[in-house]
Design an enzyme around this catalytic site. Structure first.
Site, PDB file in Angstrom:
ATOM      1  N   GLU A 232       0.811  -1.221   0.000  1.00 51.90           N
ATOM      2  CA  GLU A 232       0.000   0.000   0.000  1.00 51.90           C
ATOM      3  C   GLU A 232       0.841   1.267   0.000  1.00 51.90           C
ATOM      4  O   GLU A 232       0.505   2.235  -0.672  1.00 51.90           O
ATOM      5  CB  GLU A 232      -0.956   0.005   1.201  1.00 51.90           C
ATOM      6  CG  GLU A 232      -2.022  -1.075   1.103  1.00 51.90           C
ATOM      7  CD  GLU A 232      -3.078  -0.950   2.183  1.00 51.90           C
ATOM      8  OE1 GLU A 232      -3.708   0.115   2.293  1.00 51.90           O
ATOM      9  OE2 GLU A 232      -3.266  -1.914   2.952  1.00 51.90           O
ATOM     10  N   HIS A 248       8.394 -26.631   3.794  1.00 55.34           N
ATOM     11  CA  HIS A 248       7.760 -27.796   3.172  1.00 55.34           C
ATOM     12  C   HIS A 248       7.282 -27.515   1.751  1.00 55.34           C
ATOM     13  O   HIS A 248       6.637 -28.360   1.144  1.00 55.34           O
ATOM     14  CB  HIS A 248       6.606 -28.274   4.053  1.00 55.34           C
ATOM     15  CG  HIS A 248       7.072 -28.683   5.427  1.00 55.34           C
ATOM     16  ND1 HIS A 248       7.488 -29.950   5.728  1.00 55.34           N
ATOM     17  CD2 HIS A 248       7.242 -27.946   6.554  1.00 55.34           C
ATOM     18  CE1 HIS A 248       7.871 -30.005   7.002  1.00 55.34           C
ATOM     19  NE2 HIS A 248       7.741 -28.797   7.518  1.00 55.34           N
ATOM     20  N   LYS A 341     -13.344  -0.484  -4.790  1.00 57.37           N
ATOM     21  CA  LYS A 341     -14.525  -0.361  -3.923  1.00 57.37           C
ATOM     22  C   LYS A 341     -15.663   0.347  -4.676  1.00 57.37           C
ATOM     23  O   LYS A 341     -16.825  -0.026  -4.560  1.00 57.37           O
ATOM     24  CB  LYS A 341     -14.170   0.394  -2.635  1.00 57.37           C
ATOM     25  CG  LYS A 341     -13.327  -0.439  -1.649  1.00 57.37           C
ATOM     26  CD  LYS A 341     -12.984   0.317  -0.360  1.00 57.37           C
ATOM     27  CE  LYS A 341     -12.112  -0.530   0.561  1.00 57.37           C
ATOM     28  NZ  LYS A 341     -11.687   0.113   1.792  1.00 57.37           N
TER      29      LYS A 341
END
Ligand code: F6R
Length: 347
Positions: A232, A248, A341
Site C-alpha cells: 500500500e 515444506h 470499492k
C-alpha cells in the site's frame, strides 16, 4: 535514486504527510490505550475486519497466545462468519471507515446469532448500525489512512480484555512498549541512512520483490503487516510466508536461478523464538545465501512481548515508507483500492 537523508526531497514526494503520522504513532498508542469496553464471559473471540482493520486482530491473536490465554481467537477476513460463531462468541467488528462491506456483513450475522458484539470504527455505516442496535461502540478519530491507525485498531481490543489478563503486568508491558516506540520514532524519522535500519531495508528492497518470512505464532502477523505496508505505501508487490510451513514448499522456489536476483528476503526473528524455530531461521539464511539469495534479518526491541511486537511492526511501517520515497510515490493514496470499492458498488 533519491537521497533518503534529503528532507526537502522527502517532503516533495510524501505530499500527504504520512511521515507526520508515523512519527506520531507513539502518541496515537497512548490515546488508544484509553479506549475499551467491558466484555462479558465468552468461549472464543472473532475479530472481523479487512486490510488495515484486520491486522489488529492478528496482533491480538499472537499476543494472547504468547501469554497463554486459554481461549481461541479467530480473525475473519471475509463476508461470512464461520458456523461456530454464536452466542458464546465475543465478536469485534472492526472497520476504520465503517463502510467495508465484508465487515458489515459479519456484523449483521453476529447480530442475528446473538453474539456479544463490539464495533470499533471511526464512523460510517458501522457506527450507525451500532447506534441503531445498541451495540457497544468504540469510536476512534476520523481522517487517517486505516493502516496508519494501527494503535487505534489494536489497543482497544487488547485493553477490553485487560480484566481477563494480569492487568498490572499488561499495564507494565504497555508502558515499556510505549517507551520503546518513543525511542525508535526519532531514529527512524531522523537518523541518516548510515545509522537508520528502516532506510537501509528500503534500499535493500529497491528494485526487487520483498519477501518477508515470520515464525508461526510469533512474528507471522508482523510479516503479513510488512507485506501489506509495502503493497500500500510503496505500491510494490511483496510476498510473505511462515516458518516452519515454508520449509515444506516455498523453499523449492529458492532453486530457480533465473529469478533469484528479483527477490530480497527479510527474516523476522524474535529474541524468544523457541530453539527449533531459531534453527530453522538460521538454516533458511544459510541455504538462501548458498544460493546467492539476498537476505536481511530484523528483530523487535524490548524486554516484553508487546514492545517487541510493536517495535518490529513499526520498523516495517518506516521501511515501506522509505521504499515509497525511493520509488518517488506518495505513500498515502491507494487509488486502486478505492477504485475497486467504487466499481463493486456500481456492479
Ligand atoms: C488503507 C488500508 C486498507 C483498509 C481496508 C478496509 O489504508 O489499510 O487495507 O484498511 O480496505 O477498510 P476499513 O479499514 O475502512 O474497513
Amino acid at each position: 535514486m533519491m537521497d533518503l537523508d534529503d528532507l526537502a526531497c522527502i517532503s516533495q514526494v510524501d505530499r500527504s504527510d504520512m511521515k507526520v503520522l508515523l512519527r506520531g504513532f507513539p502518541r496515537q498508542c497512548s490515546q488508544a490505550w484509553e479506549l475499551f469496553v467491558d466484555v462479558p464471559s465468552f468461549e472464543q473471540i472473532a475479530v472481523c475486519g479487512m486490510g488495515g482493520s484486520a491486522i489488529g486482530g492478528d496482533y491480538l491473536k499472537i499476543y494472547l497466545a504468547q501469554k497463554g490465554f486459554p481461549k481461541p481467537v479467530f480473525v475473519i477476513r471475509g463476508y461470512e462468519l464461520p458456523p461456530f460463531v454464536g452466542d458464546k462468541t465475543l465478536v469485534f467488528a472492526v472497520s476504520y471507515s465503517g463502510n467495508t462491506e465484508e465487515t458489515l456483513s459479519c456484523f449483521e450475522q453476529a447480530l442475528r446469532r446473538g453474539s456479544f458484539l463490539v464495533a470499533l470504527t471511526s464512523g460510517g455505516r458501522l457506527a450507525q448500525r451500532a447506534h441503531e442496535k445498541g451495540v457497544p461502540l468504540i469510536s476512534i478519530p476520523q481522517g487517517l489512512p486505516p493502516r496508519t491507525a494501527l494503535g487505534y485498531l489494536f489497543f482497544p481490543l487488547l485493553k477490553s480484555l485487560g480484566k481477563l489478563l494480569n492487568e498490572e503486568a499488561l499495564e507494565g508491558e504497555f508502558q515499556e512498549a510505549l517507551e520503546t516506540l518513543k525511542g525508535l520514532a526519532p531514529l527512524y524519522a531522523e537518523a541518516p541512512e548510515a545509522e537508520n535500519p528502516a532506510k537501509q531495508l528500503a534500499r535493500a528492497w529497491y528494485g526487487r520483490i520483498p519477501v518477508i518470512y515470520g515464525g508461526e505464532g510469533r512474528t507471522d502477523a508482523v510479516a503479513r503487516r510488512w507485506k501489506t505496508q509495502i503493497n500500500e505505501n510503496a505500491k510494490s508487490p511483496a510476498h510473505w510466508d511462515v516458518l516452519p510451513e515454508l520449509h515444506h514448499n516455498e523453499i523449492m522456489g529458492w532453486e530457480r536461478p533465473e529469478l533469484r536476483e528479483h527477490f530480497a528476503y527479510t527474516l523476522l526473528r524474535d529474541r524468544d523464538d523457541p530453539p527449533k524455530l531459531r534453527r530453522r531461521f538460521d538454516l533458511s539464511r544459510e541455504i538462501l545465501k548458498e544460493r546467492g539469495g539476498l537476505v536481511w534479518e530484523a528483530q523487535g526491541t524490548g524486554e516484553k512481548t508487546l514492545a517487541r511486537l510493536l517495535s518490529l511492526s513499526y520498523l516495517g511501517d518506516w521501511s515501506s515508507f522509505y521504499l515509497a520515497m525511493l520509488y518517488e510515490v506518495d505513500p498515502t493514496p491507494v487509488p486502486l483500492i478505492e477504485e475497486l470499492k467504487r466499481r463493486l458498488k456500481g456492479s
